[in-house]
Design a protein around this motif. Structure first.
Motif, PDB file in Angstrom:
ATOM      1  N   ALA A 106      80.027  14.145  19.639  1.00  0.00           N
ATOM      2  CA  ALA A 106      80.976  13.033  19.811  1.00  0.00           C
ATOM      3  C   ALA A 106      80.234  11.702  19.917  1.00  0.00           C
ATOM      4  CB  ALA A 106      81.835  13.265  21.057  1.00  0.00           C
ATOM      5  N   LEU A 107      79.122  11.693  20.613  1.00  0.00           N
ATOM      6  CA  LEU A 107      78.323  10.470  20.727  1.00  0.00           C
ATOM      7  C   LEU A 107      77.737  10.090  19.372  1.00  0.00           C
ATOM      8  CD1 LEU A 107      77.317   8.314  22.639  1.00  0.00           C
ATOM      9  CD2 LEU A 107      75.405   9.800  23.233  1.00  0.00           C
ATOM     10  N   CYS A 108      77.299  11.075  18.616  1.00  0.00           N
ATOM     11  CA  CYS A 108      76.774  10.803  17.278  1.00  0.00           C
ATOM     12  C   CYS A 108      77.865  10.290  16.340  1.00  0.00           C
ATOM     13  CB  CYS A 108      76.089  12.037  16.713  1.00  0.00           C
ATOM     14  SG  CYS A 108      74.485  12.358  17.479  1.00  0.00           S
ATOM     15  N   ASP A 109      79.111  10.699  16.567  1.00  0.00           N
ATOM     16  CA  ASP A 109      80.228  10.150  15.783  1.00  0.00           C
ATOM     17  C   ASP A 109      80.341   8.645  16.016  1.00  0.00           C
ATOM     18  OD1 ASP A 109      80.880  12.623  14.711  1.00  0.00           O
ATOM     19  OD2 ASP A 109      82.496  13.014  16.162  1.00  0.00           O
ATOM     20  N   VAL A 110      80.173   8.221  17.256  1.00  0.00           N
ATOM     21  CA  VAL A 110      80.209   6.786  17.570  1.00  0.00           C
ATOM     22  C   VAL A 110      79.046   6.079  16.883  1.00  0.00           C
ATOM     23  CG1 VAL A 110      80.104   5.059  19.419  1.00  0.00           C
ATOM     24  CG2 VAL A 110      81.417   7.165  19.759  1.00  0.00           C
ATOM     25  N   VAL A 111      77.865   6.678  16.942  1.00  0.00           N
ATOM     26  CA  VAL A 111      76.690   6.090  16.284  1.00  0.00           C
ATOM     27  C   VAL A 111      76.949   5.943  14.788  1.00  0.00           C
ATOM     28  CG1 VAL A 111      74.265   6.474  15.660  1.00  0.00           C
ATOM     29  CG2 VAL A 111      75.029   6.892  18.002  1.00  0.00           C
ATOM     30  N   ARG A 112      77.465   7.001  14.156  1.00  0.00           N
ATOM     31  CA  ARG A 112      77.761   6.953  12.710  1.00  0.00           C
ATOM     32  C   ARG A 112      78.665   5.779  12.368  1.00  0.00           C
ATOM     33  NH1 ARG A 112      78.836  12.327  13.484  1.00  0.00           N
ATOM     34  NH2 ARG A 112      77.148  13.655  12.855  1.00  0.00           N
ATOM     35  N   LEU A 113      79.697   5.590  13.175  1.00  0.00           N
ATOM     36  CA  LEU A 113      80.620   4.476  12.919  1.00  0.00           C
ATOM     37  C   LEU A 113      79.922   3.131  13.084  1.00  0.00           C
ATOM     38  CD1 LEU A 113      83.840   5.763  14.720  1.00  0.00           C
ATOM     39  CD2 LEU A 113      83.520   5.415  12.253  1.00  0.00           C
ATOM     40  N   CYS A 114      79.126   2.993  14.140  1.00  0.00           N
ATOM     41  CA  CYS A 114      78.475   1.706  14.433  1.00  0.00           C
ATOM     42  C   CYS A 114      77.451   1.308  13.374  1.00  0.00           C
ATOM     43  CB  CYS A 114      77.805   1.745  15.800  1.00  0.00           C
ATOM     44  SG  CYS A 114      78.951   1.761  17.187  1.00  0.00           S
ATOM     45  N   ILE A 115      76.780   2.288  12.773  1.00  0.00           N
ATOM     46  CA  ILE A 115      75.727   1.959  11.805  1.00  0.00           C
ATOM     47  C   ILE A 115      76.163   2.225  10.366  1.00  0.00           C
ATOM     48  CG2 ILE A 115      73.897   2.346  13.496  1.00  0.00           C
ATOM     49  CD1 ILE A 115      73.273   4.987  12.034  1.00  0.00           C
ATOM     50  N   HIS A 116      77.441   2.446  10.154  1.00  0.00           N
ATOM     51  CA  HIS A 116      77.948   2.743   8.801  1.00  0.00           C
ATOM     52  C   HIS A 116      77.486   1.662   7.831  1.00  0.00           C
ATOM     53  CE1 HIS A 116      80.592   3.945   5.573  1.00  0.00           C
ATOM     54  NE2 HIS A 116      80.862   5.049   6.271  1.00  0.00           N
ATOM     55  N   SER A 117      77.057   2.074   6.638  1.00  0.00           N
ATOM     56  CA  SER A 117      76.555   1.114   5.654  1.00  0.00           C
ATOM     57  C   SER A 117      77.645   0.168   5.163  1.00  0.00           C
ATOM     58  CB  SER A 117      75.915   1.842   4.472  1.00  0.00           C
ATOM     59  OG  SER A 117      76.864   2.696   3.862  1.00  0.00           O
ATOM     60  N   ASP A 118      78.889   0.605   5.186  1.00  0.00           N
ATOM     61  CA  ASP A 118      80.021  -0.241   4.807  1.00  0.00           C
ATOM     62  C   ASP A 118      80.544  -0.930   6.064  1.00  0.00           C
ATOM     63  OD1 ASP A 118      82.348  -1.435   3.933  1.00  0.00           O
ATOM     64  OD2 ASP A 118      83.198   0.386   3.034  1.00  0.00           O
ATOM     65  N   GLU A 119      80.287  -2.209   6.193  1.00  0.00           N
ATOM     66  CA  GLU A 119      80.678  -2.958   7.389  1.00  0.00           C
ATOM     67  C   GLU A 119      82.171  -2.860   7.685  1.00  0.00           C
ATOM     68  OE1 GLU A 119      79.193  -6.971   7.530  1.00  0.00           O
ATOM     69  OE2 GLU A 119      77.225  -6.334   6.810  1.00  0.00           O
ATOM     70  N   GLU A 120      82.977  -2.683   6.643  1.00  0.00           N
ATOM     71  CA  GLU A 120      84.426  -2.574   6.821  1.00  0.00           C
ATOM     72  C   GLU A 120      84.819  -1.305   7.574  1.00  0.00           C
ATOM     73  OE1 GLU A 120      86.754  -4.905   5.990  1.00  0.00           O
ATOM     74  OE2 GLU A 120      85.003  -6.157   5.535  1.00  0.00           O
ATOM     75  N   LYS A 121      83.949  -0.303   7.556  1.00  0.00           N
ATOM     76  CA  LYS A 121      84.253   0.966   8.215  1.00  0.00           C
ATOM     77  C   LYS A 121      83.681   1.049   9.625  1.00  0.00           C
ATOM     78  CE  LYS A 121      84.946   3.436   3.954  1.00  0.00           C
ATOM     79  NZ  LYS A 121      84.619   4.567   3.130  1.00  0.00           N
ATOM     80  N   ARG A 122      82.972   0.007  10.042  1.00  0.00           N
ATOM     81  CA  ARG A 122      82.450  -0.037  11.408  1.00  0.00           C
ATOM     82  C   ARG A 122      83.564  -0.458  12.360  1.00  0.00           C
ATOM     83  NH1 ARG A 122      77.117  -3.583  10.182  1.00  0.00           N
ATOM     84  NH2 ARG A 122      76.134  -2.101   8.773  1.00  0.00           N
ATOM     85  N   PRO A 123      83.412  -0.148  13.656  1.00  0.00           N
ATOM     86  CA  PRO A 123      84.398  -0.646  14.628  1.00  0.00           C
ATOM     87  C   PRO A 123      84.511  -2.169  14.535  1.00  0.00           C
ATOM     88  CG  PRO A 123      82.952   0.967  15.647  1.00  0.00           C
ATOM     89  CD  PRO A 123      82.392   0.687  14.277  1.00  0.00           C
TER      90      PRO A 123
END
Length: 163
Positions: A106-123
């Motif tokens: 679950a924590l890695c899911d948050v990391v994935r979102l925060c560092i997503h290469s597509d800025e539009e898909k980040r929080p």
């Protein structure tokens, strides 16, 4: 800090800019915060979200953002975060022994979102990241907010281990 009016963004967010007090309270010294410099680089919440993702990755892995052996941490971790390698292989041994696999995932899911290469898909901001982190830690906003009590850190530890 991001929920203040007006929002306050630190100039730099990295493991080297965070200090721990003797009771393990995190302190972010930000000298630039006190300057009223119109020429300073803008502090956008999107870059802070990315930097927080890298910081969480450092905490999970126990590694620095760059090493001579493995290069950039985010590139080294990509095979774990993409599911090509097991997540627990990325985790620091001390973390691995004390955090259940589902919490690590679950924590890695948050990391994935925060560092997503597509800025539009980040929080969209730190408020959304805080909401995601509360979901991972199962702490209420009140439990996660520092208080004047000298026992707050102990209370936080107890609240985070109660199931």
């Amino acid at each position: 800090m991001s929920q203040l009016d007006p929002p306050v963004m630190p100039a730099a967010l990295s493991s080297s800019s965070i200090y721990l007090t003797e009771d393990y309270a995190a302190k972010i010294p930000d000298i630039e915060f006190w300057k009223d410099d119109k020429d300073a680089a803008p502090r956008d919440e999107e870059s802070i979200v990315y930097k927080l993702g890298i910081l969480l990755l450092e905490v999970i892995s126990g590694r620095l953002p760059f090493s001579e052996d493995h290069g950039l941490l985010v590139l080294w971790a990509s095979s774990y975060l993409d599911g090509k390698r097991p997540l627990n292989g990325m985790a620091d041994p001390m973390l691995r022994s004390s955090v259940p696999d589902e919490d690590l995932a679950a924590l890695c899911d948050v990391v994935r979102l925060c560092i997503h290469s597509d800025e539009e898909k980040r929080p969209r901001g730190m408020g959304e990241v805080a909401r995601l982190m509360r979901g991972v830690t199962a702490l209420s906003p009140e439990q996660a907010s520092p208080r004047d009590s000298l026992l707050w850190w102990a209370e936080l530890e107890i609240a985070s281990t109660v199931e």
